[in-house]
Write a protein that holds these residues in place. Structure first.
Motif, mmCIF file in Angstrom:
data_model
loop_
_atom_site.group_PDB
_atom_site.id
_atom_site.type_symbol
_atom_site.label_atom_id
_atom_site.label_comp_id
_atom_site.label_asym_id
_atom_site.label_seq_id
_atom_site.Cartn_x
_atom_site.Cartn_y
_atom_site.Cartn_z
ATOM 1 N N MET A 1 -22.754 -45.719 19.654
ATOM 2 C CA MET A 1 -23.240 -47.009 19.159
ATOM 3 C C MET A 1 -22.078 -47.892 18.704
ATOM 4 N N LEU A 2 -21.315 -47.433 17.709
ATOM 5 C CA LEU A 2 -20.180 -48.228 17.232
ATOM 6 C C LEU A 2 -19.140 -48.394 18.333
ATOM 7 N N GLY A 3 -18.929 -47.329 19.114
ATOM 8 C CA GLY A 3 -17.914 -47.369 20.166
ATOM 9 C C GLY A 3 -18.149 -48.496 21.157
ATOM 10 N N VAL A 21 -15.715 -41.770 26.893
ATOM 11 C CA VAL A 21 -16.882 -41.040 26.387
ATOM 12 C C VAL A 21 -16.582 -39.545 26.443
ATOM 13 N N ARG A 22 -17.485 -38.758 25.887
ATOM 14 C CA ARG A 22 -17.244 -37.321 25.737
ATOM 15 C C ARG A 22 -16.955 -36.631 27.082
ATOM 16 N N ALA A 23 -17.659 -37.076 28.153
ATOM 17 C CA ALA A 23 -17.459 -36.443 29.464
ATOM 18 C C ALA A 23 -16.036 -36.674 29.979
ATOM 19 N N LEU A 25 -13.313 -37.253 27.749
ATOM 20 C CA LEU A 25 -12.371 -36.655 26.795
ATOM 21 C C LEU A 25 -13.143 -36.007 25.660
ATOM 22 N N ASP A 26 -13.038 -34.677 25.593
ATOM 23 C CA ASP A 26 -13.689 -33.930 24.503
ATOM 24 C C ASP A 26 -12.652 -33.759 23.402
ATOM 25 N N ILE A 27 -12.914 -34.354 22.238
ATOM 26 C CA ILE A 27 -11.882 -34.340 21.185
ATOM 27 C C ILE A 27 -11.694 -32.962 20.551
ATOM 28 N N THR A 28 -12.559 -32.000 20.879
ATOM 29 C CA THR A 28 -12.325 -30.643 20.361
ATOM 30 C C THR A 28 -11.286 -29.902 21.207
ATOM 31 N N ALA A 49 -15.753 -41.035 17.806
ATOM 32 C CA ALA A 49 -16.449 -39.841 18.290
ATOM 33 C C ALA A 49 -16.802 -38.966 17.093
ATOM 34 N N ALA A 50 -18.041 -38.504 17.062
ATOM 35 C CA ALA A 50 -18.455 -37.661 15.934
ATOM 36 C C ALA A 50 -19.738 -36.916 16.266
ATOM 37 N N TRP A 51 -19.922 -35.812 15.559
ATOM 38 C CA TRP A 51 -21.241 -35.160 15.502
ATOM 39 C C TRP A 51 -22.011 -35.964 14.461
ATOM 40 N N THR A 52 -23.030 -36.738 14.889
ATOM 41 C CA THR A 52 -23.729 -37.634 13.960
ATOM 42 C C THR A 52 -25.158 -37.179 13.647
ATOM 43 N N ASP A 53 -25.526 -35.988 14.120
ATOM 44 C CA ASP A 53 -26.863 -35.454 13.828
ATOM 45 C C ASP A 53 -26.812 -34.795 12.440
ATOM 46 N N ALA A 114 -23.944 -30.608 5.097
ATOM 47 C CA ALA A 114 -22.956 -30.054 6.037
ATOM 48 C C ALA A 114 -22.258 -31.191 6.783
ATOM 49 N N TYR A 115 -23.025 -32.204 7.182
ATOM 50 C CA TYR A 115 -22.424 -33.371 7.855
ATOM 51 C C TYR A 115 -21.368 -34.010 6.949
ATOM 52 N N GLY A 116 -21.734 -34.246 5.672
ATOM 53 C CA GLY A 116 -20.797 -34.862 4.734
ATOM 54 C C GLY A 116 -19.537 -34.014 4.560
ATOM 55 N N SER A 118 -18.308 -31.962 6.771
ATOM 56 C CA SER A 118 -17.525 -32.025 8.019
ATOM 57 C C SER A 118 -16.768 -33.354 8.103
ATOM 58 N N LYS A 119 -17.368 -34.448 7.621
ATOM 59 C CA LYS A 119 -16.668 -35.737 7.645
ATOM 60 C C LYS A 119 -15.493 -35.725 6.654
ATOM 61 N N LEU A 120 -15.692 -35.062 5.512
ATOM 62 C CA LEU A 120 -14.586 -34.941 4.555
ATOM 63 C C LEU A 120 -13.445 -34.124 5.163
ATOM 64 N N TRP A 141 -24.694 -46.352 6.788
ATOM 65 C CA TRP A 141 -26.000 -46.794 7.303
ATOM 66 C C TRP A 141 -25.838 -47.715 8.526
ATOM 67 N N LEU A 142 -25.090 -47.240 9.523
ATOM 68 C CA LEU A 142 -24.820 -48.080 10.690
ATOM 69 C C LEU A 142 -26.075 -48.349 11.510
ATOM 70 N N PHE A 143 -26.192 -49.574 11.988
ATOM 71 C CA PHE A 143 -27.210 -49.891 12.990
ATOM 72 C C PHE A 143 -26.611 -50.873 13.989
HETATM 73 N N1 LIG Z 1 -24.660 -43.844 12.146
HETATM 74 C C1 LIG Z 1 -24.412 -43.974 10.837
HETATM 75 O O1 LIG Z 1 -25.310 -44.312 10.041
HETATM 76 C C2 LIG Z 1 -23.015 -43.771 10.309
HETATM 77 C C3 LIG Z 1 -22.750 -44.034 8.959
HETATM 78 C C4 LIG Z 1 -21.448 -43.863 8.460
HETATM 79 C C5 LIG Z 1 -20.446 -43.460 9.319
HETATM 80 N N2 LIG Z 1 -20.724 -43.187 10.628
HETATM 81 C C6 LIG Z 1 -19.629 -42.764 11.485
HETATM 82 O O2 LIG Z 1 -19.376 -43.817 12.424
HETATM 83 C C7 LIG Z 1 -18.880 -43.268 13.642
HETATM 84 C C8 LIG Z 1 -19.676 -43.800 14.811
HETATM 85 O O3 LIG Z 1 -21.027 -43.416 14.630
HETATM 86 P P1 LIG Z 1 -22.188 -43.887 15.617
HETATM 87 O O4 LIG Z 1 -23.365 -44.116 14.747
HETATM 88 O O5 LIG Z 1 -21.691 -44.939 16.547
HETATM 89 O O6 LIG Z 1 -22.433 -42.521 16.385
HETATM 90 P P2 LIG Z 1 -23.011 -42.159 17.830
HETATM 91 O O7 LIG Z 1 -23.729 -43.320 18.413
HETATM 92 O O8 LIG Z 1 -23.726 -40.863 17.664
HETATM 93 O O9 LIG Z 1 -21.690 -41.938 18.644
HETATM 94 C C9 LIG Z 1 -20.895 -40.788 18.508
HETATM 95 C C10 LIG Z 1 -20.282 -40.533 19.843
HETATM 96 O O10 LIG Z 1 -19.395 -39.394 19.730
HETATM 97 C C11 LIG Z 1 -19.525 -38.655 20.935
HETATM 98 N N3 LIG Z 1 -19.052 -37.298 20.759
HETATM 99 C C12 LIG Z 1 -19.673 -36.277 20.132
HETATM 100 N N4 LIG Z 1 -18.927 -35.157 20.225
HETATM 101 C C13 LIG Z 1 -17.810 -35.494 20.923
HETATM 102 C C14 LIG Z 1 -16.673 -34.775 21.354
HETATM 103 N N5 LIG Z 1 -16.519 -33.465 21.083
HETATM 104 N N6 LIG Z 1 -15.720 -35.421 22.067
HETATM 105 C C15 LIG Z 1 -15.871 -36.730 22.353
HETATM 106 N N7 LIG Z 1 -16.934 -37.476 21.980
HETATM 107 C C16 LIG Z 1 -17.886 -36.848 21.265
HETATM 108 C C17 LIG Z 1 -21.004 -38.730 21.249
HETATM 109 O O11 LIG Z 1 -21.220 -38.370 22.586
HETATM 110 P P3 LIG Z 1 -22.622 -37.708 23.049
HETATM 111 O O12 LIG Z 1 -23.591 -38.849 23.001
HETATM 112 O O13 LIG Z 1 -22.314 -37.196 24.403
HETATM 113 O O14 LIG Z 1 -22.927 -36.654 22.037
HETATM 114 C C18 LIG Z 1 -21.290 -40.201 20.960
HETATM 115 O O15 LIG Z 1 -21.014 -41.006 22.067
HETATM 116 C C19 LIG Z 1 -18.911 -41.754 13.448
HETATM 117 O O16 LIG Z 1 -17.652 -41.315 12.998
HETATM 118 C C20 LIG Z 1 -19.927 -41.548 12.335
HETATM 119 O O17 LIG Z 1 -19.700 -40.343 11.636
HETATM 120 C C21 LIG Z 1 -21.978 -43.352 11.141
#
Ligand SMILES: NC(=O)c1ccc[n+]([C@@H]2O[C@H](COP(=O)([O-])OP(=O)(O)OC[C@H]3O[C@@H](n4cnc5c(N)ncnc54)[C@H](OP(=O)(O)O)[C@@H]3O)[C@@H](O)[C@H]2O)c1
Length: 275
Positions: A1-3, A21-23, A25-28, A49-53, A114-116, A118-120, A141-143
């Protein structure tokens, strides 16, 4: 979304952009990240890139921290080796929400979920991997129009149902990615000591999820009653901070974003154009 919004904002600002995108470049994978950045030799690297679930992370902390912790470190290390500035995106969920005044950059962190956590870990990994060469932006609270988000969910549910219950006892700063992205681009390209370290950047104003849902339904002209609920009544796997309003002590170096209501208006104009 932000990307997606970042790619547009950076291109609009005249920068040459490589958006992966992840396909691609996998950042792990530290070697793949190192190879990619050594080849591209960028001036700045912005990691969205992040685990956002958030709920899913409760059941798979190793999976979440591999991306949000070690993965963030891989990006920052490779960026530093390539001579680039790292801008890393972090979260208000590093705080426990016990405060009742806006959280500042120097406030103690104490993630509830756990998410918090991992972000720390990601913040610490970035600081270790690129000392003096990074900005960590905590937002909240991104939208946005480029991905699933709370307003999009409310629009869908309110069109299907007569009534909705939404939590009232969690307060934060909704942030429109269309506003955050250009601010991140400006920050990343003004790299240097003035923007080094942690910075809070979020939509102006604050509200509860309930207030946000009511505003979405009213402004979209939907016939759905929205009721306030409590976190306790609407239990989710991951605990969330009751209060995570972000303030800043970084003075004029921290960008000020428009009010979340303005962001919501721009979001709705793109989602519900005919209303
Ligand atoms: N959403 C919120 O409310 C919120 C609030 C505060 C901060 N943030 C932070 O803002 C940033 C952007 O969030 P967003 O809401 O835009 O998230 P998003 O839409 O879920 O985007 C995250 C992206 O990271 C990709 N990704 C996941 N694992 C990856 C890996 N191993 N290698 C490369 N790419 C990978 C995902 O790909 P797949 O789709 O293939 O999984 C997805 O495209 C994140 O750092 C998040 O933690 C978000």
């Amino acid at each position: 979304m932000l990307g997606q919004d970042l790619r547009s904002a950076a291109s609009a600002a005249g920068h040459e952009v490589l958006a992966l995108v992840r396909a691609e470049l996998d950042i792990t994978d530290p070697d793949a990240v190192q190879r990619q950045l050594a080849q591209a030799r960028p001036e700045v690297v912005i990691n969205c890139a992040a685990w956002t679930d958030v709920d899913g992370a409760e059941g798979d902390y190793p999976g979440a921290v591999a991306v949000n912790g070690a993965g963030a470190g891989n990006v920052a290390r490779a960026a530093a080796a390539a001579g680039a500035w790292t801008l890393h995106v972090s979260s208000d969920y590093v705080f426990d929400g016990a405060k009742r005044q806006p959280y500042l950059e120097s406030d103690p962190v104490a993630p509830l979920s756990a998410y918090g956590r991992s972000k720390l870990e990601g913040e610490l990994a970035v600081a270790r991997a690129a000392p003096g060469r990074h900005t960590i932006v905590r937002s909240s609270w991104l939208f946005g129009n480029g991905g699933p988000c709370f307003p999009a969910t409310i629009l869908r549910l309110a069109a299907e149902r007569d009534e909705l219950t939404v939590v009232e006892d969690q307060v934060g700063c909704p942030t429109f990615t269309g506003h955050l992205a250009p601010a991140l681009v400006d920050l990343a390209w003004s790299a240097g000591s003035a923007v080094e370290g942690i910075m809070h950047v979020a939509g102006a104003g604050a509200c509860s999820w309930y207030e946000l849902a009511r505003e979405i339904v009213a402004r979209a002209g939907l016939e759905c009653r929205v009721h306030p609920g409590t976190t306790e009544e609407m239990a989710r796997p991951a605990p969330r901070p009751a209060y995570s309003v972000l303030g800043t002590e970084r003075g004029h170096t921290a960008p000020r974003l428009p009010h979340w209501r303005q962001g919501l208006g721009e979001f709705l104009a793109a989602e519900v154009p005919a209303r």
